[in-house]
Design a protein around this motif. Structure first.
Motif, short mmCIF file in Angstrom:
data_model
loop_
_atom_site.label_atom_id
_atom_site.label_comp_id
_atom_site.label_asym_id
_atom_site.label_seq_id
_atom_site.Cartn_x
_atom_site.Cartn_y
_atom_site.Cartn_z
N SER A 20 41.67 47.05 35.53
CA SER A 20 40.94 45.77 34.82
C SER A 20 39.61 46.30 34.41
O SER A 20 39.18 46.04 33.21
N THR A 24 38.55 46.58 30.28
CA THR A 24 37.43 45.70 29.64
C THR A 24 36.48 46.60 29.29
O THR A 24 35.92 46.31 27.95
N GLN A 110 37.33 37.15 32.70
CA GLN A 110 36.49 38.04 33.79
C GLN A 110 36.11 37.42 35.02
O GLN A 110 36.48 38.10 36.11
N VAL A 113 39.54 36.85 37.05
CA VAL A 113 39.99 38.25 37.62
C VAL A 113 39.26 38.64 38.74
O VAL A 113 39.90 39.20 39.63
#
Length: 140
Positions: A20, A24, A110, A113
Motif C-alpha cells: 500500500s 501510494t 490513507q 488503511v
C-alpha cells in the motif's frame, strides 16, 4: 490455531503495508502536480510523503522477510501507523489547507488503511506473544 497466530500472518500484513505504501508513494511522486490539482494538497507535501512512503515500504518489506519476525519493530510500525492516521485527521480538520472533497477522500482513505493495518499488526503481535515467549524459554 487462530488466523492471527499463524506464523505467516504478520509477514503477510507487513507485505500488505509495504504494497500500500509503494502504490501510494509511487502515485504521489509520478503524478504530483495532477494529484495536487485534484486534491488541493500542496505538491511539496505529496512529494515529501511520497518519498517517505517508498522508503518505509522498503523497511516494511525487510521486516516481512525476517525470520523470526522483528516483533519490536512491528510494534513500532503499528504505533507509527496510528500516528499517520492521527496526522491525516489533523490535516483534514486542522491544517487550514484548501482541501476539496477529493483531497479529504485521499487523506481519509490513507487514515482508514493505516488504522486497519495497525489493528492487524497488533492482533498478530498479541496472538503470537505466547508463542514467541515459549520459543525464547525453549532457547534458554
Amino acid at each position: 490455531m487462530s488466523l492471527f497466530a499463524s506464523p505467516r500472518f504478520l509477514p503477510r500484513v507487513m507485505w500488505a503495508d509495504a504494497a500500500s505504501c509503494t502504490a501510494t508513494g509511487a502515485l504521489q511522486l509520478a503524478a504530483t502536480q495532477p494529484l495536487a490539482e485534484l486534491t488541493g494538497l500542496p505538491p511539496s507535501l505529496l512529494t515529501g510523503t511520497g518519498i517517505f512512503l517508498l522508503a518505509y515500504a522498503l523497511a516494511a518489506g525487510w521486516m516481512a522477510r525476517r525470520q523470526p519476525v522483528p516483533r519490536t519493530l512491528i510494534g513500532l510500525v503499528a504505533v507509527g501507523n496510528l500516528g499517520w492516521a492521527l496526522g491525516c485527521a489533523a490535516l483534514i480538520f486542522g491544517s487550514g489547507l484548501p482541501l476539496n472533497a477529493w483531497g479529504v477522500a485521499w487523506v481519509a482513505v490513507q487514515a482508514v488503511v493505516v488504522l486497519a493495518l495497525a489493528d492487524l499488526q497488533w492482533a498478530g503481535l498479541r496472538a503470537t506473544r505466547h508463542a514467541a515467549a515459549g520459543g525464547q524459554q525453549a532457547a534458554a
